[in-house]
Design a protein around this motif. Structure first.
Motif, PDB file in Angstrom:
ATOM      1  N   THR A  26       0.835  -1.206   0.000  1.00  0.00           N
ATOM      2  CA  THR A  26       0.000   0.000   0.000  1.00  0.00           C
ATOM      3  C   THR A  26       0.866   1.249   0.000  1.00  0.00           C
ATOM      4  O   THR A  26       0.601   2.196  -0.757  1.00  0.00           O
ATOM      5  N   ALA A  53      -5.890   1.495   0.058  1.00  0.00           N
ATOM      6  CA  ALA A  53      -5.640   2.312   1.250  1.00  0.00           C
ATOM      7  C   ALA A  53      -6.857   2.321   2.165  1.00  0.00           C
ATOM      8  O   ALA A  53      -6.735   2.149   3.390  1.00  0.00           O
ATOM      9  N   SER A  60      -7.294  -0.994   3.847  1.00  0.00           N
ATOM     10  CA  SER A  60      -6.325  -1.168   4.931  1.00  0.00           C
ATOM     11  C   SER A  60      -6.812  -0.506   6.206  1.00  0.00           C
ATOM     12  O   SER A  60      -6.639  -1.058   7.303  1.00  0.00           O
ATOM     13  N   GLY A  81      -2.797   3.215   5.770  1.00  0.00           N
ATOM     14  CA  GLY A  81      -3.938   3.394   4.875  1.00  0.00           C
ATOM     15  C   GLY A  81      -4.422   4.827   4.835  1.00  0.00           C
ATOM     16  O   GLY A  81      -4.725   5.377   3.767  1.00  0.00           O
TER      17      GLY A  81
END
Length: 166
Positions: free
Chosen positions: A52, A83, A86, A132
């Motif tokens: 990410t 993102a 996450s 994230g």
């Protein structure tokens, strides 16, 4: 695409706490082991965070003008979705282990292996949330100068994300 809403992230965290606490009580009263993730799960969580972050840095370099290498709009959209996923995954993992921790602290104290594992998983989950959230901010285009007649808004959606960059 909508940006993350802190209230939704908090709601997911609270749902995780309630579910973790309830299932921990249910499992231990019936003689089952405490349902915590093993420390090896941190490898997967770390890999997800690293992917990410790398994808987000590529987007940030492009949106800040430090590289002229064009970013594929689909890759930008996927980075944004990754993102946000996450953040939500980290919230549910932190909530789940937080609920388990609430139930275990009174019964087992700090010396239990499940308590240590819960604390480690909460820390890893918080890293996921932070990565994230930061990468989501990387995916936003800088604001255009409204007084500039040459400023164009194509390539960004209504919230300023770079997912539609041409």
């Amino acid at each position: 695409m909508n940006s993350l809403r802190p209230l939704w992230v908090f709601t997911v965290l609270v749902i995780g706490v309630v579910a973790g606490y309830a299932l921990q009580i249910l499992a231990t009263t019936r003689g089952y082991p405490v349902p915590v993730l093993h420390w090896t799960s941190l490898v997967s969580m770390g890999a997800a965070c690293l992917i990410t972050l790398v994808m987000g840095i590529r987007i940030k370099l492009y949106t800040s003008g430090r590289t002229k290498k064009r970013v594929d709009p689909i890759a930008a959209a996927r980075t944004l979705v990754l993102a946000q996923a996450s953040v939500y995954a980290g919230s549910i993992i932190a909530g789940w282990h937080g609920g388990i921790l609430l139930g275990l602290l009174t019964a087992a104290g700090l010396g239990s292996e499940a308590v240590k594992s819960s604390l480690v998983m909460i820390g890893g989950a918080l890293v996921m949330v932070i990565v994230g959230w930061v990468v989501e901010q990387f995916c936003k285009l800088p604001p255009e100068d409204p007084s500039d007649p040459a400023a164009k808004t194509e390539g960004e959606d209504e919230e300023g994300y770079a997912a539609g960059t041409n």
